[in-house]
Scaffold this motif. Structure first.
Motif, short mmCIF file in Angstrom:
data_model
loop_
_atom_site.label_atom_id
_atom_site.label_comp_id
_atom_site.label_asym_id
_atom_site.label_seq_id
_atom_site.Cartn_x
_atom_site.Cartn_y
_atom_site.Cartn_z
N VAL A 64 41.74 37.55 47.10
CA VAL A 64 40.94 37.08 45.96
C VAL A 64 39.84 38.11 45.65
O VAL A 64 39.69 38.55 44.52
N THR A 98 48.91 32.12 51.70
CA THR A 98 49.60 31.18 50.82
C THR A 98 51.08 31.17 51.20
O THR A 98 51.53 32.01 52.00
N TYR A 142 43.38 34.76 51.17
CA TYR A 142 43.89 33.43 51.52
C TYR A 142 45.36 33.55 51.93
O TYR A 142 46.13 34.22 51.24
N HIS A 178 29.56 30.71 32.83
CA HIS A 178 30.53 31.29 31.90
C HIS A 178 29.85 31.64 30.59
O HIS A 178 30.51 32.05 29.64
N HIS A 213 35.95 36.18 34.56
CA HIS A 213 36.96 35.26 34.05
C HIS A 213 37.36 34.22 35.09
O HIS A 213 37.20 34.43 36.30
N SER A 214 37.90 33.14 34.56
CA SER A 214 38.33 32.04 35.41
C SER A 214 39.29 32.54 36.49
O SER A 214 40.21 33.31 36.20
N GLY A 215 39.03 32.13 37.71
CA GLY A 215 39.94 32.47 38.80
C GLY A 215 39.68 33.81 39.46
O GLY A 215 40.38 34.20 40.39
N CYS A 216 38.62 34.53 39.02
CA CYS A 216 38.40 35.86 39.61
C CYS A 216 37.77 35.77 41.00
O CYS A 216 37.77 36.76 41.74
N GLY A 217 37.21 34.61 41.35
CA GLY A 217 36.68 34.48 42.70
C GLY A 217 35.19 34.25 42.79
O GLY A 217 34.59 34.40 43.86
N LYS A 218 34.57 33.83 41.69
CA LYS A 218 33.11 33.60 41.69
C LYS A 218 32.73 32.50 42.68
O LYS A 218 31.80 32.66 43.48
N SER A 219 33.44 31.37 42.59
CA SER A 219 33.12 30.25 43.50
C SER A 219 33.38 30.65 44.94
O SER A 219 32.62 30.28 45.85
N THR A 220 34.46 31.39 45.15
CA THR A 220 34.78 31.84 46.50
C THR A 220 33.63 32.70 47.04
O THR A 220 33.20 32.53 48.19
N GLU A 270 28.08 26.88 38.22
CA GLU A 270 28.16 26.34 36.84
C GLU A 270 27.40 25.02 36.71
O GLU A 270 27.96 24.01 36.30
N TYR A 306 47.01 36.35 49.80
CA TYR A 306 46.50 36.50 48.45
C TYR A 306 45.05 36.98 48.53
O TYR A 306 44.16 36.28 49.01
N1 LIG Z 1 41.93 27.70 49.70
C1 LIG Z 1 42.56 28.51 48.86
N2 LIG Z 1 43.82 28.96 49.14
C2 LIG Z 1 44.47 29.78 48.31
N3 LIG Z 1 43.96 30.24 47.14
C3 LIG Z 1 42.72 29.83 46.80
C4 LIG Z 1 41.97 28.94 47.63
N4 LIG Z 1 40.77 28.70 47.02
C5 LIG Z 1 40.78 29.41 45.88
N5 LIG Z 1 41.94 30.07 45.74
C6 LIG Z 1 42.31 30.96 44.63
O1 LIG Z 1 41.36 31.99 44.59
C7 LIG Z 1 41.15 32.41 43.26
C8 LIG Z 1 39.67 32.39 42.98
O2 LIG Z 1 39.21 31.04 42.92
P1 LIG Z 1 37.69 30.70 42.55
O3 LIG Z 1 37.59 29.23 42.41
O4 LIG Z 1 36.81 31.39 43.51
O5 LIG Z 1 37.56 31.41 41.12
P2 LIG Z 1 36.42 31.24 40.02
O6 LIG Z 1 36.17 32.61 39.48
O7 LIG Z 1 35.26 30.52 40.58
O8 LIG Z 1 37.17 30.35 38.94
P3 LIG Z 1 36.58 29.36 37.81
O9 LIG Z 1 35.71 30.18 36.91
O10 LIG Z 1 37.81 28.87 37.10
O11 LIG Z 1 35.84 28.27 38.53
C9 LIG Z 1 41.98 31.49 42.38
O12 LIG Z 1 43.18 32.14 42.05
C10 LIG Z 1 42.23 30.31 43.28
O13 LIG Z 1 43.46 29.69 42.94
#
Ligand SMILES: Nc1ncnc2c1ncn2[C@@H]1O[C@H](COP(=O)(O)OP(=O)(O)OP(=O)(O)O)[C@@H](O)[C@H]1O
Length: 283
Positions: A42, A35, A33, A215, A61-68, A182, A40
């Protein structure tokens, strides 16, 4: 007991053993991404193959990028490097063969349960008659046990019922891939277990391929064929993939009596809390 026959510790082995499957393939996928502070990363170098009809859970873990990662399968997001292919075709945009279910249900609050499902059916089955679309809608509301609540609006439904509507809506369009982010995270523990059992029954009958973020290690062990464990970000990767060997249909009580269940659970916990410990606690 030796876990090694069950655990596939090598992502490379995983790749070479499943390239023949090539139903859904993640090929050298990275997501970067832009920023304000610069690029950044991911996700980096994600390589993984999913067989048709498999139930895959993704944990990390939260924020590792699963949703991405899963949003790139839905086509709502694109890889920066590499590609994701469904039946050898690169995924470049959303399509009705890939449906997403989110934690917050994303139902239209001013429409009834019936109307929420019908709208999706209408978009996908444009050529079908009104009567046929009605039948498909009612059939899927029945599938999730909501025939009686068809005329209620989301505000009149419990969390579990709203998620049932979301599942009916997704399944009514007959997706090949069901992406669940989730889906049961907002539900109380009892409803959550009920929903897991319903989901397994529906999946066994309809047999679409499921990719589900959770989770909850117990949820993943109960539901999935394989559990994909992500390393921490930034630049998260697939750390390990655990094959879940339990026969189906699965019985939660019997699983709880199985020593292998606890060995796999401890292995996953060790991965998340010791080897890839993170400040954000999992459940
Ligand atoms: N559009 C974007 N621009 C910049 N950073 C982003 C964007 N979308 C997500 N991120 C960052 O990418 C990282 C991964 O986000 P993501 O939501 O995929 O994680 P996750 O593992 O699904 O988290 P959670 O378990 O908390 O839902 C996070 O640090 C988030 O802040």
């Amino acid at each position: 007991m030796n876990l090694m026959p069950t655990l596939n510790n090598s992502v490379e082995n995983q790749l070479s053993s499943s390239t023949s499957a090539n139903f859904l393939e993640f090929d050298g996928v990275a997501k970067i991404y832009p920023t304000a502070k610069g690029s950044y990363t991911v996700l980096e170098d994600v390589n993984f193959s999913v067989k048709e009809g498999e139930f895959i859970c993704v944990i990390g873990h939260s924020g590792c990028g699963k949703s991405t990662l899963l949003s790139m399968v839905s086509g709502l997001n694109k890889p920066s490097i590499g590609e994701i292919r469904l039946r050898n075709q690169p995924i470049t945009k959303p399509g009705p063969e890939r449906m997403v279910i989110f934690q917050n249900y994303s139902l239209l609050p001013w429409k009834t349960a019936y109307e929420n499902v019908y709208l999706a059916v209408e978009q996908v089955y444009k050529h079908k008659s009104r009567q046929e679309k009605k039948e498909i809608t009612l059939e899927h509301l029945e599938l999730v046990g909501l025939s009686e609540a068809a005329n209620k609006k989301p505000g009149q439904l419990s969390g579990g019922m709203k998620q049932r509507v979301a599942i009916a809506r997704a399944l009514a369009t007959r997706p090949e891939v069901l992406i669940m982010d989730e889906p049961f995270g907002a539900l109380d523990p009892i409803t959550r277990e009920e929903m897991q059992e319903e989901l397994l029954k529906i999946w066994q009958d309809h047999r679409c391929t499921v990719l589900m973020i959770t989770h909850d290690i117990d949820e993943a062990l109960f539901l999935s064929d394989r559990l994909v464990m992500m390393t921490n970000g930034p630049a998260a990767k697939i750390g390990e993939i655990i094959e879940i060997p339990f026969a189906r249909p699965r019985d939660r009580m019997k699983l709880m009596e199985n020593t292998q269940y606890f060995e796999l659970r401890n292995y996953a916990l060790d991965f998340l809390y010791r080897r890839f410990a993170h400040d954000d606690a999992l459940e």
